[in-house]
Design an enzyme around this catalytic site. Structure first.
Site, PDB file in Angstrom:
ATOM      1  CB  SER A   1      -8.043   3.724   2.849  1.00 55.02           C
ATOM      2  OG  SER A   1      -7.217   3.133   3.870  1.00 55.02           O
TER       3      SER A   1
ATOM      4  CE  LYS B   1      -3.912   2.021   2.574  1.00 52.17           C
ATOM      5  NZ  LYS B   1      -4.809   1.839   3.743  1.00 52.17           N
TER       6      LYS B   1
ATOM      7  CB  SER C   1      -8.430   0.913   5.913  1.00 51.78           C
ATOM      8  OG  SER C   1      -9.103   2.132   6.097  1.00 51.78           O
TER       9      SER C   1
END
Length: 489
Positions: A154, A79, A178
């Site tokens: 996210s 990420k 997330s």
């Protein structure tokens, strides 16, 4: 052989037995990226040249006995709020569009030591603020099961990459769900560890008391193996905690006979999509058939979880994002009149709408006259929520909950109503407020063929219990299927 269909552990076993090479695995991933990612946009940046060079190095290390772990040779996606030395880390924000860290996050050093190969950086909601991966400054990510729908957020890029076979494993971060919510939307497995289990050093902060890095994989065993790699105390992170035992995969068991599971009645009340509820209850039935004891109980603080979370998270975000001012690093506005105007213009042009909204909310609740009324009250509420979970864990080994009230919404729907987007985190935020571990496992699909996930929550440091429960459920559920297969659940 379709290498991309293998689990991470199956892949590494073949590499270590010299049936295939890490270079072959990297090629399989990049073939998938070339084939699919134009329509999904899971990645912001890939490191093709570096990945092949690293794979060759790993193959030599495996041959010499340097890399012997169960994930040696496996490609992994990261990420884009986790720092990699010499590689851009943008947090999907314009304000960090050219930021290149000069150091690795602790988790990157650990996956390198394990002989894994970093493929690239995945898309995310800007500064991890969002639930759909639509607030990214570099374009939205789409759900591999249906590109008209969001992948969640996210960590939507990481979950979409694993779902689309564009990565065997991925790292995400979880501040209020997330990892778990996009795992549910994308039909993959995602784990949020107990706060402090994984070092946050090198993770760009959103809300420091809530953030935690965790694994995303194709199944529970892959996630347990990756957690073994990244977990551990780190002197560079004062909030990281040493633990006596880290052998999560080695201790996996599908034995749940006699284990007690609790379901908060409030989690199945108004607001939960009927199809999601039905699928969730079918999943509960799988556990009871394996001998688990399941009971309903009341979680009276449920209505206060979302308000407490967003006040605390926004307050910490307003403080953490203060450093992005156009002076030290990152984006700076080209035209301005004096220092204060430069601050204003840089932040106005550099931050997206959702980030600005949360910074303003956080600044408001921390301001003179409102600090006691909102922020301190939220902290007291957080303590009450933790107390209620503590009482529940005196009676239950694991708490079961949906991961989200609905399956993945269509692209564009959530951003029309930010409040509705915030409320979609109702089942996930308490885990972060209380520092608990939680895992999401795919448990079924709705009438559109979109995945539904079941969430399993444990007491602090009880990752093994939720891993075992998830592993047992996975065995009882059977194969789940992949996007484009018509669903073989």
């Amino acid at each position: 052989m379709e290498l991309e269909k293998l689990t991470a552990l199956q892949l590494s076993e073949k590499i270590r037995q010299h049936q295939i090479t890490s270079v072959d695995a990297v090629k399989a991933v990049f073939d998938q990226i070339e084939k699919k990612d134009k329509g999904i946009h899971a990645y912001l940046e890939t490191y093709k040249k570096d990945a092949y060079a690293r794979a060759k190095e790993v193959d030599k290390g495996i041959a010499s006995g340097k890399y012997t772990g169960p994930l040696a040779g496996v490609p992994i996606a990261i990420k884009d709020n986790i720092c990699i030395e010499g590689k851009k880390t943008t947090c999907a924000s314009r304000i960090l569009e050219n930021f290149v860290p000069q150091y690795n996050a602790e988790v990157i050093d650990r996956i390198n030591e394990a002989g894994m190969v970093v493929i690239g950086k995945t898309n995310m909601d800007e500064f991890a603020m969002g639930s759909t991966t639509e607030t990214s400054a570099y374009g939205i990510t789409r759900n591999p099961w249906n590109p008209e729908h969001v992948p969640g957020g996210s960590s939507g890029g990481s979950c979409a990459a694993v779902a689309a076979d564009e990565a065997f494993l991925a790292l995400g971060s979880d501040t209020g769900g997330s990892i778990r919510q996009p795992s549910s939307y994308c039909g993959v497995t995602g784990l949020k560890p107990t706060y402090g289990t994984v070092s946050r050093y090198g993770l760009v902060a959103y809300a420091s008391s809530l953030d935690q890095i965790g694994p995303v994989g194709k199944n529970v065993e892959d996630c347990a193996a990756l957690l073994d790699v990244i977990a551990g105390q780190d002197e560079k992170d004062a909030t990281s905690i040493g633990r006596e035992k880290y052998a999560f995969r080695e201790s996996l068991s599908d034995h749940v006979l006699g284990m007690k599971f609790g379901i908060p009645k409030e989690y199945l009340a108004e607001g939960l999509d009927p199809e999601v509820k039905e699928t969730f209850m079918e999943a509960v039935k799988v556990l009871t058939e394996k001998g688990a004891i399941v009971e309903f109980f009341s979680m009276k603080t449920t209505d206060y979880m979302i308000p407490a979370y967003y006040i605390i998270a926004s307050a910490e975000a307003s403080s953490n994002l203060e450093r992005f001012d156009g002076v030290k690093y990152g984006f700076r506005a080209k035209e301005y009149d004096g220092l204060h105007d430069m601050y204003k213009r840089t932040r106005t042009e550099g931050f997206g709408e959702e980030v600005k909204r949360r910074i303003m909310l956080g600044s408001f609740v921390l301001s003179s006259g409102y600090y006691d009324a909102y922020y301190l009250k939220a902290l007291r509420t957080k303590a009450l929520i933790k107390k209620e979970f503590d009482a529940a864990f005196e009676k239950y080994d694991v708490i079961l909950a949906p991961a989200s009230p609905t399956t993945a919404p269509k692209v564009g729907e959530s951003l029309k109503d930010p409040m509705a987007m915030y409320l979609s985190d109702i089942y996930t935020v308490a885990v972060n407020l209380c520092g608990l571990p939680g895992i999401c496992v795919p448990c079924g699909k709705d009438h559109q063929g979109l995945p539904v996930g079941i969430q399993m929550i444990g007491d602090c440091f009880m990752e093994q219990k939720i891993l075992n429960a998830a592993y047992a459920f996975e065995k009882g559920r059977g194969a789940f299927g992949e996007p484009g297969e018509g669903g073989r659940a």
